[in-house]
Design an enzyme around this catalytic site. Structure first.
Site, short mmCIF file in Angstrom:
data_model
loop_
_atom_site.label_atom_id
_atom_site.label_comp_id
_atom_site.label_asym_id
_atom_site.label_seq_id
_atom_site.Cartn_x
_atom_site.Cartn_y
_atom_site.Cartn_z
CB SER A 77 -0.96 -0.04 1.19
OG SER A 77 -2.00 0.89 1.03
CD GLU A 137 -5.76 -4.05 -3.69
OE1 GLU A 137 -5.83 -3.67 -2.50
OE2 GLU A 137 -4.73 -4.55 -4.19
CG HIS A 159 -5.85 -2.32 0.61
ND1 HIS A 159 -4.98 -2.31 -0.44
CD2 HIS A 159 -5.33 -1.44 1.53
CE1 HIS A 159 -3.99 -1.46 -0.19
NE2 HIS A 159 -4.17 -0.93 1.00
#
Length: 423
Positions: free
Chosen positions: A187, A307, A363
């Protein structure tokens, strides 16, 4: 410290670590001076010599508010302090074996997370792969990413660079090879790798997991307006005023109505704090950086199938899937393509394992599989309903390939344009 105590040296003094299931671990080694007082909002400075330092206990996180992904990953309730520029080293042996090294840059939207939590324990990777794992903290939120014209920008990125330099200079004393360093980030940490490659990188291999490359770096004018509003909300007229505030006031300012209102104008949903194209530390937008820098490192890069499902008020559907492709998927695959076209090895994956209908393959879901830290993640909602045999099977696949890339720069599936589906 007991019988498990183990010693090594750095350029700044002796450090005392301990054994953890056969792996030596040294916690909270300072790689830079505490960024407090006059050093708040300044680039990282070298740590003071410390003679002998007990590194058997975890250090604090950088100051932060609770993560917006707490409802997905679970809480991260650990002590915080501005004296946070530390790193943790896991190594199979204090010797001169020259093992490959991987440096982990955590995610958290440049506002939360840390290198020290058990979520990211490098113990199993180090033991299984006979590699050295290093996990630094870096400054977060306003303390690390506030942009005020005329002041040094992107301090959190400079912290990461200082940590990598520390590894290069010291890791031979921990059984590592300074000429074989991989930087791995997820990320926000993955996005920072692009900026690091555009400076003076000491690494030639990179693992990017769900890097939010599609949101890019923030233009200086927008960042300056946000920075002004953050200072106003904290009650500081100048950066000097802000140096004297309790850090809690700067954290509270993140949620001030005027700050949140300014964020609404960002159509691609950048976090409040992120890398800024300041013309000095970062000179170009992320797309230009990627086009030039993708050829500077072999890469293992990928994203998750769903995600956006991790984020508040987002459900799996056509709109969220398009957004995930725009922010994470397409730019990651563009990186792989450009790396390949510039003569680098490029390996791509998509993580598809989806134990819950609510969060799917969201995510951050791949993190416990990479580190084999399911116990630390406990009852994380994103893992609800997972079957033990699936956890073991997928973690084995990921660790085997991540270690292979860290050691030798290759994995056991075909190179890009093949995209390995991990499920």
């Amino acid at each position: 410290m007991g019988d498990k105590a183990i010693r090594s040296t750095t350029q700044h003094g002796e450090v005392i670590g301990c054994r953890d299931n056969g792996t030596a671990v040294f916690r909270a080694i300072p790689y830079a001076a505490a960024p407090v007082g006059a050093l708040r909002f300044e680039p990282p400075a070298p740590p003071a010599p410390y003679g002998t330092r007990d590194c058997t206990q975890a250090g604090p996180l950088a100051p932060q508010l609770p993560s917006r992904l707490e409802d997905v990953m679970g809480p991260l309730d650990l002590p915080q302090s501005e004296d946070c520029l530390h790193l943790t080293v896991w190594t199979p042996g204090i010797d001169r074996k020259k093992r490959p090294v991987v440096i982990w840059l955590h995610g958290g939207a440049w506002q939360s997370g840390g290198g020290a939590p058990d979520w990211y324990s490098g113990e199993k990777l180090a033991s299984r792969g006979d590699i050295v794992v290093v996990a630094p903290n870096y400054r977060l939120a306003a303390l690390g990413w506030l942009y005020i014209p005329g002041a040094t920008a992107n301090l959190g990125l400079l912290d990461q660079e200082a940590a990598i330099q520390w590894v290069h200079d010291n890791i031979a004393h921990f059984g590592g090879d300074p000429s074989n360093i991989t930087v791995m980030g997820q990320s926000a940490g993955g996005s920072c790798i692009a900026a690091l490659l555009n400076r003076k990188p000491l690494f030639r291999k990179a693992i990017l997991q769900s890097a939010s490359l599609g949101r890019g770096f923030r233009p200086a004018a927008e960042a300056a307006e946000l920075g002004r509003r953050v200072l106003d909300a904290a009650g500081a007229a100048t950066l000097e005023d802000a140096r004297r505030l309790p850090y809690q006031d700067l954290l509270k300012a993140q949620r001030a109505p005027a700050v949140l209102e300014a964020l609404k104008s960002d159509e691609i949903g950048r976090a409040l704090f992120c890398p800024v194209v300041d013309g000095d530390v970062i000179a170009e937008p992320v797309d230009a950086v990627r086009e030039k820098m993708a050829g500077h490192a072999d890469v293992l890069i990928g994203y998750t199938l769903n995600e956006m499902a991790a984020f508040p008020n987002v459900r799996i559907g056509e709109e969220s899937q398009r957004a995930g492709e725009q922010v994470f998927g397409a730019p990651s695959m563009a990186w792989a393509r450009q790396a390949r076209d510039q003569g680098r090895s490029a390996w791509a994956y998509r993580f598809d394992y989806a134990p819950t209908a609510r969060f799917g393959a969201c995510h951050c879901i791949e993190l416990p599989f990479v580190f084999d830290t399911f116990k630390a993640f406990g009852a994380a909602p994103m893992l609800a309903g997972s079957q033990p045999h699936d956890l073991r099977r997928i973690s084995d696949t990921m660790q085997r390939n991540w270690i292979s890339f860290i050691r030798d720069g290759a994995v056991d599936w075909p190179a890009y344009p093949h995209i390995e589906l991990i499920k």
